[in-house]
Scaffold this motif. Structure first.
Motif, PDB file in Angstrom:
ATOM      1  N   LEU A 204       0.773  -1.124  -0.159  1.00 30.23           N
ATOM      2  CA  LEU A 204       0.029  -0.146  -0.037  1.00 30.23           C
ATOM      3  C   LEU A 204       0.740   1.111   0.037  1.00 30.23           C
ATOM      4  N   ASN A 205       0.271   2.220  -0.545  1.00 32.65           N
ATOM      5  CA  ASN A 205       1.077   3.595  -0.671  1.00 32.65           C
ATOM      6  C   ASN A 205       0.995   4.303   0.770  1.00 32.65           C
ATOM      7  N   THR A 206       1.905   5.185   1.126  1.00 29.42           N
ATOM      8  CA  THR A 206       1.864   5.940   2.232  1.00 29.42           C
ATOM      9  C   THR A 206       0.479   6.768   2.329  1.00 29.42           C
ATOM     10  N   GLY A 207      -0.086   7.083   3.396  1.00 25.50           N
ATOM     11  CA  GLY A 207      -1.444   7.652   3.490  1.00 25.50           C
ATOM     12  C   GLY A 207      -2.627   6.626   3.307  1.00 25.50           C
ATOM     13  N   VAL A 208      -2.452   5.298   2.954  1.00 25.18           N
ATOM     14  CA  VAL A 208      -3.557   4.363   2.781  1.00 25.18           C
ATOM     15  C   VAL A 208      -3.437   3.575   4.076  1.00 25.18           C
ATOM     16  N   ILE A 209      -4.686   3.197   4.580  1.00 25.06           N
ATOM     17  CA  ILE A 209      -4.779   2.002   5.501  1.00 25.06           C
ATOM     18  C   ILE A 209      -5.640   0.938   5.049  1.00 25.06           C
ATOM     19  N   GLY A 210      -5.259  -0.057   5.366  1.00 24.15           N
ATOM     20  CA  GLY A 210      -5.739  -1.672   4.836  1.00 24.15           C
ATOM     21  C   GLY A 210      -6.257  -2.169   6.208  1.00 24.15           C
ATOM     22  N   TYR A 211      -7.763  -2.745   6.030  1.00 22.49           N
ATOM     23  CA  TYR A 211      -8.034  -3.521   7.128  1.00 22.49           C
ATOM     24  C   TYR A 211      -8.982  -4.772   6.568  1.00 22.49           C
ATOM     25  N   ARG A 212      -9.454  -5.704   7.542  1.00 21.25           N
ATOM     26  CA  ARG A 212     -10.323  -6.498   7.060  1.00 21.25           C
ATOM     27  C   ARG A 212     -10.960  -7.158   8.388  1.00 21.25           C
ATOM     28  N   SER A 213     -12.395  -7.240   8.170  1.00 24.63           N
ATOM     29  CA  SER A 213     -13.266  -7.652   9.244  1.00 24.63           C
ATOM     30  C   SER A 213     -13.148  -9.154   9.422  1.00 24.63           C
ATOM     31  N   GLY A 214     -13.226  -9.722  10.651  1.00 25.15           N
ATOM     32  CA  GLY A 214     -13.014 -11.211  10.535  1.00 25.15           C
ATOM     33  C   GLY A 214     -11.731 -11.714  10.494  1.00 25.15           C
ATOM     34  N   PRO A 215     -11.717 -13.048   9.727  1.00 28.26           N
ATOM     35  CA  PRO A 215     -10.402 -13.407   9.508  1.00 28.26           C
ATOM     36  C   PRO A 215      -9.756 -12.607   8.565  1.00 28.26           C
ATOM     37  N   PHE A 216      -8.347 -12.180   8.972  1.00 31.76           N
ATOM     38  CA  PHE A 216      -7.584 -11.518   8.064  1.00 31.76           C
ATOM     39  C   PHE A 216      -6.300 -12.033   7.827  1.00 31.76           C
ATOM     40  N   VAL A 354      -8.175  10.110  10.040  1.00 30.21           N
ATOM     41  CA  VAL A 354      -6.756  10.316   9.993  1.00 30.21           C
ATOM     42  C   VAL A 354      -6.389  10.123   8.297  1.00 30.21           C
ATOM     43  N   ALA A 355      -6.817   9.048   7.677  1.00 34.50           N
ATOM     44  CA  ALA A 355      -6.658   9.020   6.443  1.00 34.50           C
ATOM     45  C   ALA A 355      -7.451   9.342   5.106  1.00 34.50           C
ATOM     46  N   GLY A 356      -8.755   9.583   5.673  1.00 35.85           N
ATOM     47  CA  GLY A 356      -9.863  10.072   4.446  1.00 35.85           C
ATOM     48  C   GLY A 356     -10.537   8.884   4.089  1.00 35.85           C
ATOM     49  N   ASP A 357     -11.877   8.998   4.092  1.00 38.40           N
ATOM     50  CA  ASP A 357     -12.610   7.743   3.721  1.00 38.40           C
ATOM     51  C   ASP A 357     -12.113   6.913   2.483  1.00 38.40           C
ATOM     52  N   ASP A 358     -11.559   7.604   1.392  1.00 39.31           N
ATOM     53  CA  ASP A 358     -11.186   6.755   0.258  1.00 39.31           C
ATOM     54  C   ASP A 358      -9.848   6.382   0.544  1.00 39.31           C
ATOM     55  N   LYS A 359      -9.059   6.494   1.584  1.00 39.39           N
ATOM     56  CA  LYS A 359      -7.698   5.925   1.854  1.00 39.39           C
ATOM     57  C   LYS A 359      -7.721   4.824   2.629  1.00 39.39           C
ATOM     58  N   VAL A 360      -8.818   4.359   3.197  1.00 39.60           N
ATOM     59  CA  VAL A 360      -9.171   3.247   4.255  1.00 39.60           C
ATOM     60  C   VAL A 360      -9.710   2.129   3.132  1.00 39.60           C
ATOM     61  N   VAL A 361      -9.238   1.273   2.935  1.00 39.70           N
ATOM     62  CA  VAL A 361      -9.583   0.181   1.991  1.00 39.70           C
ATOM     63  C   VAL A 361      -9.760  -1.315   2.847  1.00 39.70           C
ATOM     64  N   THR A 362     -10.744  -1.989   2.121  1.00 40.92           N
ATOM     65  CA  THR A 362     -10.831  -3.311   2.670  1.00 40.92           C
ATOM     66  C   THR A 362      -9.807  -4.151   1.760  1.00 40.92           C
ATOM     67  N   LEU A 363      -8.981  -4.913   2.466  1.00 40.30           N
ATOM     68  CA  LEU A 363      -8.204  -5.737   1.942  1.00 40.30           C
ATOM     69  C   LEU A 363      -8.440  -7.415   1.774  1.00 40.30           C
ATOM     70  N   PRO A 364      -7.985  -8.100   0.864  1.00 41.29           N
ATOM     71  CA  PRO A 364      -8.381  -9.375   0.557  1.00 41.29           C
ATOM     72  C   PRO A 364      -7.717 -10.138   2.075  1.00 41.29           C
TER      73      PRO A 364
END
Length: 432
Positions: A204-216, A354-364
């Protein structure tokens, strides 16, 4: 035990009386420690230490926490450090975790603070490098500790800071990591109701946060397969039992477990053999072959089922050629990193601020593993990714974590500090 949904709702919806620390105050506090965090990270990067050997790093951490006036515990799980911050108001108890160990990798990144450290690992001289970003994790949490200590009179609740050794795995014959931290009572004095952690990633690029709910992140199980044959001359294979052929057939047979025997329409799995060692000379069939592999899964039942299939596949194939196979799964393997769904949803507004709505992404699903899973197995937890590849650079093409070319864009370090501090403060205050 994980609290019930009603208890969780009450827990996550709690609010504290009086004025609250604002997002602007968190940002200002992060700005004040930014230069220190960068300096700490560079120092730790230049002086990396392998798992269970993080003595210099742990002293740096402990000295800093003591200067903040926090009660500090050292020596847990060999080199682990913890500290407790009590806010000026009653409130919840949380834990924040960072890992400290480096990897046996020779750095190839040309930076002024490049690691030139070498050591012996498995009988070989190797370079040592923070090729996974744990140096930044330590510096981040040192910065967060200073930020929260500076505003503790306005904070409700209690924070347990956990600086953990050996996330990459303890040396053979030793215990270590999160499992040993728990075994040695990291939560004995302060039992958190939520645990938070982060990991930097080049994907991921600087300023982007990735997460996943449940199994990650996947459960990881290291295993060993010893195939015993009977030595003979290479020109007369019929006079012995060839363990190399049997072991080769086992490698191929193991691939059919995932591709033909497991229903992977819901969750994936991976079986990999990464080490195959047998023989000393071109015309001698050896007595034995030693193989090492890894299993990655996202479900406890699937994990147990595949373990049984690995054992059956190896022993049956070996027996079919007159050889014998012994399968051993290593102790201390990591369970699945499970992000508590309610806690994840509770923290999302903090991350988006912190990041902005478009910079918080759901990861596989991530087939890499993390021993943060041990905390998440006991207590509702959230573990998220923070990007470190410079903006404008293709993160998909960036050298990965564990690469000798792994590189952290320094603005990402301050960003990660803000993100972790924001999640912590907002949770303590019950901010929605």
């Amino acid at each position: 035990m994980i609290p019930t949904s009603l208890a969780m709702t009450a827990m996550f919806g709690a609010t504290s009386a009086g004025a609250q620390v604002s997002g602007a105050q968190i940002d200002a506090a992060a700005g004040k420690v930014e230069a220190k965090v960068i300096t700490w990270r560079r120092d730790i990067h230049q002086h990396p230490e392998l798992s269970n050997r993080e003595t210099r790093t742990s002293k740096l951490v402990a000295d800093h926490l003591k200067k903040l006036g926090l009660p500090v515990r050292t020596g847990i799980a060999r080199t682990g450090v913890t500290a407790v911050l009590k806010g000026g108001k009653p409130g919840p108890v949380i834990a924040l975790r960072a890992d400290m160990d480096a990897l046996p990798v020779s750095e190839q990144v040309d930076v002024p603070f490049k690691s030139t450290v070498t050591t012996e690992y498995l009988g070989k001289k190797v370079g040592v490098m923070h090729a996974c970003g744990h140096d930044s994790h330590v510096a981040n949490l040192m910065g967060v500790a200073e930020m929260l200590a500076g505003m503790k009179q306005d904070l409700p609740g209690t924070v347990l800071f956990i600086f953990q050794p050996a996330e990459e795995g303890a040396p053979e014959g030793e215990e270590g990591g999160a499992g040993l931290m728990i075994k040695e009572g990291v939560f004995n004095e302060v039992k958190p109701e939520a645990v938070f952690g982060l990991h930097v990633t080049s994907t991921l690029n600087t300023g982007v946060i990735g997460y996943r709910s449940g199994p990650f992140m996947a459960a990881s199980d290291a295993f060993r397969i010893e195939v015993q044959g009977r030595q003979s001359h290479g020109s007369r294979p019929w006079s012995g039992v060839d363990p190399i052929v049997a072991a080769s057939q086992i490698v191929v047979g193991l691939q059919t477990i995932v591709s033909r025997q497991i229903d992977i329409t819901q969750l994936p799995a991976v079986v990999t053999i990464g080490k195959f060692d047998g023989g000393v000379r071109h015309n001698i069939i050896p007595d034995s072959v030693d193989m090492r592999g890894t299993l990655r899964t996202f479900d406890k039942d699937m994990r147990a089922d595949i373990m049984k299939r690995i054992d059956k596949t190896a022993t049956s194939i070996a027996a079919s050629s007159g050889a014998q196979a012994k399968v051993t799964f290593s102790p201390g393997n990591n369970p699945v990193v499970m992000n508590n769904p309610q806690l994840t949803q509770r923290a999302l507004p903090s991350l988006k601020r912190v990041a902005g709505d478009d910079k918080v992404v759901t990861l596989p699903l991530i087939t890499g593993s993390e021993d943060f899973a041990y905390y998440a197995d006991l207590i509702p937890s959230l573990f998220f990714y923070v990007g470190v590849t410079p903006p404008g650079q293709d993160a998909n093409a960036a050298p990965s974590n564990h690469s000798p070319l792994f590189y952290i864009d320094e603005p990402s370090i301050a960003f990660a500090t803000r993100a972790l501090a924001s999640v912590a403060v907002d949770y303590l205050q019950g901010t929605k």
